[in-house]
Design an enzyme around this catalytic site. Sequence first.
Site: not given
Length: 285
Positions: A158, A174, A220
Amino acid sequence: RKALNHELSKLFNEMWDLDVNRLMPGKDYTIDLQGKAGAAQQGDSAVQDNAARHLFHSVSEERLKSIKTFATFISLLDNYETSTGVAEVVTPEEIVENNCFLDAILATEVMKLAHEYLLKKNLAKPNLADFKHQLYDIWFQLYARKEGDRPDSCGFEHVFVGETRRGKQILGLHNWVQFYLQEKLNQIDYKGYVTRKNKTRPDEDDQVLSIQFSWKGLVKPIGSTFIGVSPEFEFALYTVIFLLAEERVTRETVKIKEYELQMVVYRHGHHIGTAYPVLLSTSSE
């Protein structure tokens, strides 16, 4: 917002100073900020693109390949099925790769400092093999993102690789190395930087950025990310906050160098759900 956590700020600044594997802006890589991103909603398919070129103008791949933590980290990025709801299959080779990565980061001063700090708090096992097992469970143990589904996710996937949900939403992603590699494959389209409130534009040597991008056709609207830092640095920060936290969502305000950040960590049972920095402000306002 929560008051500055001085203890964690001190620890994370020590980690920053010990992060010898971090890549240096302008030397090991260059970024091309271009335009400021427009307004967007999560899941938009089309937004204004205010950056025609890639965010990463150049990255020294020699540096990435020659640093063990980066090299072992990169080998993990292709191990995942990015769509949630599709069960992950972990092969014996992937387990070996996970262990090689953990061995590499545990040998760094950054992770040694994290281990020492967690020992003082009685949150980590003193034996390195036990601590490694603890890290494996937090980051690599599979779980289902939605209750009752197949085990389709893990903290590492993730946070560092990114996932998509039902073709509508980007989850996670990220990490700057994954961003760079996906850009190279033309999977990611950088749309521009995002400023905070009345901020001016960021600098080319900023090592935390808020950016807008699309990945696999999904937008995003805003994601903050460290730039240039080593995988062990991010791993250490998120692990420390995760193990200190009691609640499902933890937000700690810290100041690392000139960056005022809110470090956000979600827990998924005994595992990391997600973790990322949010850029609050820069002192150069």
